[in-house]
Design a protein around this motif. Structure first.
Motif, PDB file in Angstrom:
ATOM      1  N   GLU A   6      13.705  12.991  -4.903  1.00 35.57           N
ATOM      2  CA  GLU A   6      13.015  12.265  -5.970  1.00 35.57           C
ATOM      3  C   GLU A   6      14.013  11.888  -7.059  1.00 35.57           C
ATOM      4  O   GLU A   6      14.759  12.746  -7.548  1.00 35.57           O
ATOM      5  CB  GLU A   6      11.883  13.108  -6.560  1.00 35.57           C
ATOM      6  CG  GLU A   6      11.063  12.361  -7.609  1.00 35.57           C
ATOM      7  CD  GLU A   6       9.865  13.150  -8.087  1.00 35.57           C
ATOM      8  OE1 GLU A   6       9.273  12.777  -9.108  1.00 35.57           O
ATOM      9  OE2 GLU A   6       9.510  14.154  -7.428  1.00 35.57           O
ATOM     10  N   VAL A   7      14.027  10.616  -7.422  1.00 28.75           N
ATOM     11  CA  VAL A   7      14.928  10.143  -8.470  1.00 28.75           C
ATOM     12  C   VAL A   7      14.220   9.061  -9.289  1.00 28.75           C
ATOM     13  O   VAL A   7      13.224   8.476  -8.851  1.00 28.75           O
ATOM     14  CB  VAL A   7      16.243   9.546  -7.901  1.00 28.75           C
ATOM     15  CG1 VAL A   7      17.091  10.604  -7.242  1.00 28.75           C
ATOM     16  CG2 VAL A   7      15.944   8.401  -6.941  1.00 28.75           C
ATOM     17  N   THR A  94      10.942   6.184   2.149  1.00 26.58           N
ATOM     18  CA  THR A  94      10.976   6.186   0.689  1.00 26.58           C
ATOM     19  C   THR A  94       9.754   5.458   0.131  1.00 26.58           C
ATOM     20  O   THR A  94       9.410   4.367   0.573  1.00 26.58           O
ATOM     21  CB  THR A  94      12.251   5.507   0.165  1.00 26.58           C
ATOM     22  OG1 THR A  94      13.394   6.255   0.620  1.00 26.58           O
ATOM     23  CG2 THR A  94      12.262   5.461  -1.357  1.00 26.58           C
ATOM     24  N   VAL A  95       9.126   6.080  -0.843  1.00 35.07           N
ATOM     25  CA  VAL A  95       7.984   5.497  -1.540  1.00 35.07           C
ATOM     26  C   VAL A  95       8.422   5.146  -2.954  1.00 35.07           C
ATOM     27  O   VAL A  95       9.104   5.932  -3.616  1.00 35.07           O
ATOM     28  CB  VAL A  95       6.797   6.481  -1.581  1.00 35.07           C
ATOM     29  CG1 VAL A  95       5.666   5.941  -2.447  1.00 35.07           C
ATOM     30  CG2 VAL A  95       6.284   6.747  -0.170  1.00 35.07           C
ATOM     31  N   VAL A  96       8.045   3.942  -3.415  1.00 33.59           N
ATOM     32  CA  VAL A  96       8.403   3.485  -4.758  1.00 33.59           C
ATOM     33  C   VAL A  96       7.164   3.559  -5.638  1.00 33.59           C
ATOM     34  O   VAL A  96       6.102   3.043  -5.276  1.00 33.59           O
ATOM     35  CB  VAL A  96       8.946   2.043  -4.721  1.00 33.59           C
ATOM     36  CG1 VAL A  96       9.439   1.627  -6.109  1.00 33.59           C
ATOM     37  CG2 VAL A  96      10.069   1.910  -3.701  1.00 33.59           C
ATOM     38  N   GLY A 102       2.475   6.268 -11.932  1.00 36.00           N
ATOM     39  CA  GLY A 102       2.698   6.881 -10.632  1.00 36.00           C
ATOM     40  C   GLY A 102       2.081   6.100  -9.489  1.00 36.00           C
ATOM     41  O   GLY A 102       1.971   6.606  -8.366  1.00 36.00           O
ATOM     42  N   GLU A 103       1.693   4.853  -9.740  1.00 34.27           N
ATOM     43  CA  GLU A 103       1.092   4.018  -8.691  1.00 34.27           C
ATOM     44  C   GLU A 103       2.137   3.659  -7.641  1.00 34.27           C
ATOM     45  O   GLU A 103       3.273   3.286  -7.962  1.00 34.27           O
ATOM     46  CB  GLU A 103       0.527   2.746  -9.313  1.00 34.27           C
ATOM     47  CG  GLU A 103      -0.069   1.774  -8.299  1.00 34.27           C
ATOM     48  CD  GLU A 103      -0.451   0.452  -8.920  1.00 34.27           C
ATOM     49  OE1 GLU A 103      -0.941  -0.429  -8.170  1.00 34.27           O
ATOM     50  OE2 GLU A 103      -0.260   0.282 -10.145  1.00 34.27           O
ATOM     51  N   VAL A 104       1.748   3.752  -6.379  1.00 35.67           N
ATOM     52  CA  VAL A 104       2.644   3.380  -5.286  1.00 35.67           C
ATOM     53  C   VAL A 104       2.670   1.859  -5.159  1.00 35.67           C
ATOM     54  O   VAL A 104       1.633   1.227  -4.950  1.00 35.67           O
ATOM     55  CB  VAL A 104       2.193   4.011  -3.958  1.00 35.67           C
ATOM     56  CG1 VAL A 104       3.076   3.529  -2.817  1.00 35.67           C
ATOM     57  CG2 VAL A 104       2.228   5.530  -4.050  1.00 35.67           C
ATOM     58  N   GLU A 155      10.643   8.234  -4.264  1.00 37.17           N
ATOM     59  CA  GLU A 155      10.206   9.523  -3.720  1.00 37.17           C
ATOM     60  C   GLU A 155      10.333   9.473  -2.211  1.00 37.17           C
ATOM     61  O   GLU A 155       9.827   8.566  -1.559  1.00 37.17           O
ATOM     62  CB  GLU A 155       8.758   9.777  -4.138  1.00 37.17           C
ATOM     63  CG  GLU A 155       8.206  11.120  -3.732  1.00 37.17           C
ATOM     64  CD  GLU A 155       6.769  11.276  -4.192  1.00 37.17           C
ATOM     65  OE1 GLU A 155       5.863  11.136  -3.341  1.00 37.17           O
ATOM     66  OE2 GLU A 155       6.545  11.512  -5.396  1.00 37.17           O
ATOM     67  N   LEU A 156      11.032  10.427  -1.655  1.00 37.51           N
ATOM     68  CA  LEU A 156      11.260  10.454  -0.215  1.00 37.51           C
ATOM     69  C   LEU A 156      10.256  11.373   0.468  1.00 37.51           C
ATOM     70  O   LEU A 156      10.083  12.527   0.077  1.00 37.51           O
ATOM     71  CB  LEU A 156      12.687  10.937   0.091  1.00 37.51           C
ATOM     72  CG  LEU A 156      13.045  11.118   1.573  1.00 37.51           C
ATOM     73  CD1 LEU A 156      12.884   9.806   2.333  1.00 37.51           C
ATOM     74  CD2 LEU A 156      14.457  11.647   1.713  1.00 37.51           C
TER      75      LEU A 156
END
Length: 334
Positions: A6-7, A94-96, A102-104, A155-156
Protein backbone atom coordinates in the motif's frame (compact mmCIF):
# COMPACT_ATOMS: atom_id res chain seq x y z
CA UNK A 1 12.97 -7.93 -1.49
CA UNK A 2 10.74 -5.97 0.84
CA UNK A 3 7.02 -6.54 0.33
CA UNK A 4 5.07 -3.29 0.08
CA UNK A 5 1.32 -3.53 -0.57
CA UNK A 6 0.00 0.00 0.00
CA UNK A 7 1.38 3.39 -1.02
CA UNK A 8 0.18 6.93 -1.64
CA UNK A 9 1.44 8.75 -4.72
CA UNK A 10 1.16 12.20 -6.26
CA UNK A 11 0.86 12.59 -10.01
CA UNK A 12 1.23 15.69 -12.18
CA UNK A 13 0.62 15.31 -15.89
CA UNK A 14 2.55 17.49 -18.32
CA UNK A 15 1.54 21.07 -19.06
CA UNK A 16 0.63 21.94 -22.64
CA UNK A 17 3.09 24.01 -24.64
CA UNK A 18 2.48 27.68 -25.45
CA UNK A 19 1.08 28.78 -28.76
CA UNK A 20 3.40 30.95 -30.82
CA UNK A 21 2.93 34.55 -32.01
CA UNK A 22 4.74 34.76 -35.31
CA UNK A 23 4.35 36.38 -38.74
CA UNK A 24 5.48 35.14 -42.06
CA UNK A 25 8.43 37.15 -43.26
CA UNK A 26 9.72 36.13 -46.65
CA UNK A 27 11.16 38.08 -49.51
CA UNK A 28 8.66 38.83 -52.24
CA UNK A 29 5.74 37.73 -50.05
CA UNK A 30 3.90 40.89 -49.01
CA UNK A 31 1.51 40.73 -46.08
CA UNK A 32 2.70 37.25 -45.16
CA UNK A 33 0.30 37.09 -42.26
CA UNK A 34 0.45 35.18 -38.99
CA UNK A 35 2.06 31.73 -38.94
CA UNK A 36 2.43 30.88 -35.25
CA UNK A 37 2.06 27.17 -34.51
CA UNK A 38 0.22 25.47 -31.65
CA UNK A 39 1.86 24.19 -28.49
CA UNK A 40 2.19 20.45 -27.98
CA UNK A 41 0.02 18.46 -25.59
CA UNK A 42 1.50 17.64 -22.18
CA UNK A 43 2.45 14.06 -21.40
CA UNK A 44 -0.13 11.72 -19.87
CA UNK A 45 0.55 9.44 -16.89
CA UNK A 46 -0.57 5.83 -17.15
CA UNK A 47 -0.56 2.96 -14.69
CA UNK A 48 0.13 -0.38 -16.33
CA UNK A 49 -0.22 -3.82 -14.77
CA UNK A 50 3.01 -5.74 -15.24
CA UNK A 51 3.94 -9.31 -14.38
CA UNK A 52 7.50 -8.10 -13.83
CA UNK A 53 6.42 -6.34 -10.64
CA UNK A 54 5.42 -8.19 -7.50
CA UNK A 55 5.38 -5.38 -4.95
CA UNK A 56 4.79 -1.62 -4.75
CA UNK A 57 8.33 -1.07 -3.46
CA UNK A 58 9.14 1.27 -6.37
CA UNK A 59 6.69 3.78 -4.90
CA UNK A 60 7.81 3.43 -1.30
CA UNK A 61 10.49 6.11 -1.40
CA UNK A 62 9.48 8.04 -4.50
CA UNK A 63 5.97 9.39 -4.19
CA UNK A 64 5.84 12.18 -6.78
CA UNK A 65 5.78 11.70 -10.54
CA UNK A 66 5.69 14.47 -13.16
CA UNK A 67 5.20 13.92 -16.87
CA UNK A 68 7.13 16.05 -19.40
CA UNK A 69 5.43 19.20 -20.76
CA UNK A 70 4.58 19.80 -24.39
CA UNK A 71 6.94 21.86 -26.53
CA UNK A 72 6.05 25.41 -27.51
CA UNK A 73 4.77 26.23 -30.98
CA UNK A 74 7.08 27.95 -33.49
CA UNK A 75 6.84 30.13 -36.52
CA UNK A 76 6.13 28.82 -40.00
CA UNK A 77 3.12 26.97 -38.56
CA UNK A 78 5.31 24.49 -36.71
CA UNK A 79 3.39 22.85 -33.93
CA UNK A 80 5.15 21.89 -30.72
CA UNK A 81 5.91 18.26 -30.03
CA UNK A 82 3.74 16.55 -27.44
CA UNK A 83 5.26 15.63 -24.09
CA UNK A 84 6.27 11.99 -23.73
CA UNK A 85 3.79 9.88 -21.78
CA UNK A 86 4.92 8.54 -18.42
CA UNK A 87 4.06 4.87 -17.85
CA UNK A 88 4.31 3.57 -14.28
CA UNK A 89 4.39 -0.20 -13.96
CA UNK A 90 2.49 -1.70 -11.04
CA UNK A 91 1.95 -5.35 -10.04
CA UNK A 92 -0.99 -7.24 -11.45
CA UNK A 93 -3.76 -7.01 -8.87
CA UNK A 94 -3.21 -3.35 -7.99
CA UNK A 95 -6.31 -1.40 -6.99
CA UNK A 96 -6.38 2.40 -7.30
CA UNK A 97 -8.38 4.39 -4.75
CA UNK A 98 -9.13 8.03 -4.07
CA UNK A 99 -7.40 9.56 -1.07
CA UNK A 100 -10.47 11.27 0.39
CA UNK A 101 -13.18 8.63 0.14
CA UNK A 102 -11.29 5.41 -0.57
CA UNK A 103 -13.46 4.82 -3.65
CA UNK A 104 -12.03 2.27 -6.08
CA UNK A 105 -11.50 4.00 -9.44
CA UNK A 106 -9.37 1.39 -11.21
CA UNK A 107 -8.66 -2.32 -10.84
CA UNK A 108 -5.58 -3.47 -12.75
CA UNK A 109 -6.11 -7.21 -12.55
CA UNK A 110 -4.99 -8.26 -16.05
CA UNK A 111 -1.40 -8.27 -17.36
CA UNK A 112 -0.80 -5.39 -19.77
CA UNK A 113 -3.92 -3.51 -18.65
CA UNK A 114 -3.30 0.24 -18.84
CA UNK A 115 -5.25 3.01 -17.12
CA UNK A 116 -5.01 6.76 -17.70
CA UNK A 117 -4.26 8.15 -14.24
CA UNK A 118 -3.65 11.82 -15.16
CA UNK A 119 -4.25 13.52 -18.51
CA UNK A 120 -1.79 15.99 -19.94
CA UNK A 121 -2.92 19.56 -20.60
CA UNK A 122 -3.74 20.57 -24.18
CA UNK A 123 -1.34 22.92 -25.93
CA UNK A 124 -2.22 26.55 -26.56
CA UNK A 125 -3.25 27.72 -30.02
CA UNK A 126 -0.86 29.82 -32.06
CA UNK A 127 -1.90 33.16 -33.54
CA UNK A 128 -2.49 31.58 -36.93
CA UNK A 129 -5.60 29.99 -35.41
CA UNK A 130 -7.21 33.34 -34.66
CA UNK A 131 -7.30 34.87 -38.12
CA UNK A 132 -10.80 36.05 -39.03
CA UNK A 133 -12.29 38.48 -41.51
CA UNK A 134 -12.37 41.06 -38.74
CA UNK A 135 -8.99 40.23 -37.16
CA UNK A 136 -6.45 39.83 -39.96
CA UNK A 137 -3.32 40.26 -37.84
CA UNK A 138 -3.84 38.66 -34.42
CA UNK A 139 -0.97 39.45 -32.09
CA UNK A 140 -1.85 36.98 -29.38
CA UNK A 141 -1.72 33.24 -28.71
CA UNK A 142 -2.88 30.90 -25.98
CA UNK A 143 -0.85 29.54 -23.12
CA UNK A 144 -0.86 25.79 -22.60
CA UNK A 145 -3.19 24.30 -19.99
CA UNK A 146 -1.95 22.64 -16.84
CA UNK A 147 -2.02 18.86 -16.70
CA UNK A 148 -4.15 16.99 -14.19
CA UNK A 149 -2.85 16.72 -10.67
CA UNK A 150 -3.95 13.83 -8.51
CA UNK A 151 -3.16 12.05 -5.28
CA UNK A 152 -3.99 8.37 -5.33
CA UNK A 153 -3.71 5.34 -3.07
CA UNK A 154 -2.34 2.17 -4.63
CA UNK A 155 -3.31 -1.06 -2.90
CA UNK A 156 -2.03 -4.46 -3.94
CA UNK A 157 -4.25 -7.51 -3.65
CA UNK A 158 -2.36 -10.68 -4.47
CA UNK A 159 -3.70 -12.87 -7.24
CA UNK A 160 -3.48 -16.48 -6.14
CA UNK A 161 -5.40 -19.68 -6.72
CA UNK A 162 -5.20 -20.94 -3.14
CA UNK A 163 -4.98 -18.82 0.00
CA UNK A 164 -3.63 -20.36 3.20
CA UNK A 165 -5.44 -19.08 6.28
CA UNK A 166 -5.16 -19.97 9.91
CA UNK A 167 -4.07 -18.89 13.35
CA UNK A 168 -0.44 -17.93 14.01
CA UNK A 169 1.92 -20.94 14.17
CA UNK A 170 -0.51 -23.24 12.38
CA UNK A 171 2.30 -24.29 10.02
CA UNK A 172 1.32 -22.36 6.89
CA UNK A 173 4.87 -21.28 6.09
CA UNK A 174 6.17 -24.80 6.54
CA UNK A 175 3.43 -26.08 4.25
CA UNK A 176 4.09 -23.62 1.43
CA UNK A 177 7.81 -24.37 1.69
CA UNK A 178 7.07 -28.10 1.44
CA UNK A 179 4.87 -27.94 -1.67
CA UNK A 180 6.58 -25.14 -3.60
CA UNK A 181 9.91 -23.40 -4.12
CA UNK A 182 8.96 -20.56 -1.74
CA UNK A 183 11.35 -20.09 1.16
CA UNK A 184 9.53 -18.07 3.83
CA UNK A 185 11.00 -17.37 7.25
CA UNK A 186 9.99 -20.16 9.63
CA UNK A 187 10.25 -20.07 13.42
CA UNK A 188 8.38 -21.33 16.46
CA UNK A 189 7.08 -17.98 17.68
CA UNK A 190 3.85 -16.17 16.76
CA UNK A 191 3.76 -13.87 13.74
CA UNK A 192 6.85 -15.31 12.09
CA UNK A 193 5.24 -14.38 8.78
CA UNK A 194 4.87 -10.62 8.58
CA UNK A 195 4.14 -10.35 4.86
CA UNK A 196 2.31 -12.65 2.42
CA UNK A 197 4.41 -15.18 0.53
CA UNK A 198 3.66 -16.68 -2.87
CA UNK A 199 4.59 -20.14 -4.07
CA UNK A 200 3.98 -22.01 -7.33
CA UNK A 201 2.87 -25.61 -6.92
CA UNK A 202 3.30 -28.23 -9.64
CA UNK A 203 1.41 -31.49 -9.14
CA UNK A 204 1.88 -34.33 -11.63
CA UNK A 205 0.98 -33.19 -15.15
CA UNK A 206 -1.59 -30.62 -14.04
CA UNK A 207 -1.08 -26.91 -14.76
CA UNK A 208 0.79 -25.21 -11.91
CA UNK A 209 -1.19 -23.14 -9.44
CA UNK A 210 -0.23 -20.28 -7.12
CA UNK A 211 -0.54 -20.51 -3.34
CA UNK A 212 -0.48 -17.46 -1.06
CA UNK A 213 0.66 -17.80 2.54
CA UNK A 214 -1.34 -15.18 4.43
CA UNK A 215 0.11 -14.12 7.83
CA UNK A 216 -1.73 -15.57 10.83
CA UNK A 217 -5.06 -14.03 11.72
CA UNK A 218 -6.17 -13.30 15.26
CA UNK A 219 -9.42 -12.26 16.88
CA UNK A 220 -10.41 -8.78 15.69
CA UNK A 221 -8.43 -9.07 12.43
CA UNK A 222 -11.38 -7.70 10.44
CA UNK A 223 -11.11 -4.51 12.51
CA UNK A 224 -7.39 -4.17 11.85
CA UNK A 225 -6.07 -5.95 14.94
CA UNK A 226 -2.62 -7.31 14.16
CA UNK A 227 -2.73 -5.59 10.76
CA UNK A 228 -5.53 -8.01 9.96
CA UNK A 229 -7.26 -5.93 7.30
CA UNK A 230 -4.00 -5.60 5.37
CA UNK A 231 -3.73 -9.39 5.30
CA UNK A 232 -7.40 -10.15 4.71
CA UNK A 233 -7.55 -8.16 1.49
CA UNK A 234 -5.10 -10.59 -0.10
CA UNK A 235 -7.64 -13.38 0.39
CA UNK A 236 -10.32 -11.60 -1.64
CA UNK A 237 -8.92 -12.66 -5.02
CA UNK A 238 -8.08 -16.27 -4.19
CA UNK A 239 -10.23 -18.99 -5.68
CA UNK A 240 -9.98 -21.52 -2.85
CA UNK A 241 -9.24 -21.11 0.85
CA UNK A 242 -7.11 -23.70 2.60
CA UNK A 243 -7.60 -23.72 6.36
CA UNK A 244 -4.38 -24.87 8.03
CA UNK A 245 -5.09 -26.00 11.59
CA UNK A 246 -2.59 -27.11 14.22
CA UNK A 247 -4.12 -30.40 15.32
CA UNK A 248 -1.78 -30.61 18.33
CA UNK A 249 -3.33 -27.50 19.92
CA UNK A 250 -7.01 -28.22 19.33
CA UNK A 251 -9.02 -28.15 22.57
CA UNK A 252 -10.79 -31.49 22.98
CA UNK A 253 -13.89 -29.87 24.44
CA UNK A 254 -14.28 -27.61 21.43
CA UNK A 255 -12.37 -29.07 18.46
CA UNK A 256 -13.83 -26.68 15.89
CA UNK A 257 -12.72 -23.55 17.81
CA UNK A 258 -9.70 -22.65 15.57
CA UNK A 259 -11.78 -23.10 12.43
CA UNK A 260 -14.68 -21.05 13.77
CA UNK A 261 -12.37 -18.23 14.89
CA UNK A 262 -10.98 -17.79 11.39
CA UNK A 263 -14.39 -18.19 9.76
CA UNK A 264 -15.81 -15.45 11.97
CA UNK A 265 -13.06 -13.02 10.97
CA UNK A 266 -13.56 -13.83 7.28
CA UNK A 267 -17.34 -13.36 7.50
CA UNK A 268 -17.00 -10.05 9.35
CA UNK A 269 -14.57 -8.77 6.73
CA UNK A 270 -16.41 -9.75 3.54
CA UNK A 271 -19.47 -11.80 2.68
CA UNK A 272 -17.92 -12.60 -0.71
CA UNK A 273 -15.16 -14.53 1.01
CA UNK A 274 -17.77 -16.68 2.74
CA UNK A 275 -18.86 -18.04 -0.64
CA UNK A 276 -15.40 -19.36 -1.57
CA UNK A 277 -14.63 -23.07 -1.58
CA UNK A 278 -12.73 -24.40 1.41
CA UNK A 279 -10.35 -27.21 2.19
CA UNK A 280 -9.29 -28.08 5.73
CA UNK A 281 -5.75 -29.32 6.39
CA UNK A 282 -5.22 -30.74 9.87
CA UNK A 283 -1.49 -30.14 10.26
CA UNK A 284 1.26 -31.24 12.69
CA UNK A 285 0.07 -34.82 13.08
CA UNK A 286 3.69 -35.66 13.96
CA UNK A 287 3.05 -34.01 17.34
CA UNK A 288 0.06 -36.23 18.15
CA UNK A 289 0.99 -39.78 19.15
CA UNK A 290 -2.52 -41.20 19.42
CA UNK A 291 -3.99 -42.10 16.03
CA UNK A 292 -7.43 -42.35 17.60
CA UNK A 293 -7.29 -38.71 18.65
CA UNK A 294 -6.41 -37.66 15.11
CA UNK A 295 -9.35 -39.61 13.70
CA UNK A 296 -11.75 -38.18 16.29
CA UNK A 297 -10.73 -34.61 15.42
CA UNK A 298 -10.89 -35.35 11.68
CA UNK A 299 -14.42 -36.74 12.10
CA UNK A 300 -15.47 -33.56 13.87
CA UNK A 301 -14.15 -31.43 11.03
CA UNK A 302 -15.87 -33.54 8.39
CA UNK A 303 -19.14 -32.31 9.89
CA UNK A 304 -18.37 -28.89 8.36
CA UNK A 305 -19.04 -30.48 4.93
CA UNK A 306 -15.64 -29.23 3.70
CA UNK A 307 -12.98 -31.67 2.42
CA UNK A 308 -10.56 -32.63 5.21
CA UNK A 309 -6.96 -33.80 4.72
CA UNK A 310 -4.68 -34.94 7.54
CA UNK A 311 -1.08 -33.86 6.96
CA UNK A 312 2.29 -33.20 8.50
CA UNK A 313 3.98 -30.43 6.53
CA UNK A 314 7.21 -30.91 8.46
CA UNK A 315 7.35 -34.66 7.76
CA UNK A 316 5.82 -34.15 4.28
CA UNK A 317 3.07 -36.65 4.99
CA UNK A 318 -0.28 -36.40 3.22
CA UNK A 319 0.92 -33.62 0.90
CA UNK A 320 0.32 -35.60 -2.29
CA UNK A 321 -3.31 -36.15 -1.32
CA UNK A 322 -3.68 -32.47 -0.46
CA UNK A 323 -2.23 -31.28 -3.77
CA UNK A 324 -4.38 -33.73 -5.74
CA UNK A 325 -7.50 -32.49 -3.95
CA UNK A 326 -6.60 -28.84 -4.58
CA UNK A 327 -6.09 -29.52 -8.29
CA UNK A 328 -9.49 -31.24 -8.53
CA UNK A 329 -11.26 -28.37 -6.78
CA UNK A 330 -9.47 -25.68 -8.83
CA UNK A 331 -10.53 -27.44 -12.01
CA UNK A 332 -14.16 -27.25 -10.86
CA UNK A 333 -14.03 -23.59 -9.76
CA UNK A 334 -14.30 -20.76 -12.25
Amino acid sequence: MRFVDEVRIRLEAGKGGQGCVSFRREKYVPRGGPDGGDGGKGGDIYLEASERKHTLLDFRYRHSFIAPPGKHGQGQNKHGKGGQDLILEVPVGTVVKTVDTGEVIADLSNPGQRWLAAGGGPGGKGNARFVTSAVRVPRFAEDGCEGERKELVLELKLLADVGLVGLPNAGKSTLIAAISAARPKIADYPFTTLVPNLGVVQYADSPPFVVADIPGLIEGAHQGVGLGTRFLRHIERTRVLLHVIDISRIPRAEPLLPFNQIENELACYSQEIVLKRRVIALNKTDLVADAGTIETIASAYRQTKHPVVVISALQREGLQDLQKLLVQILNSVE
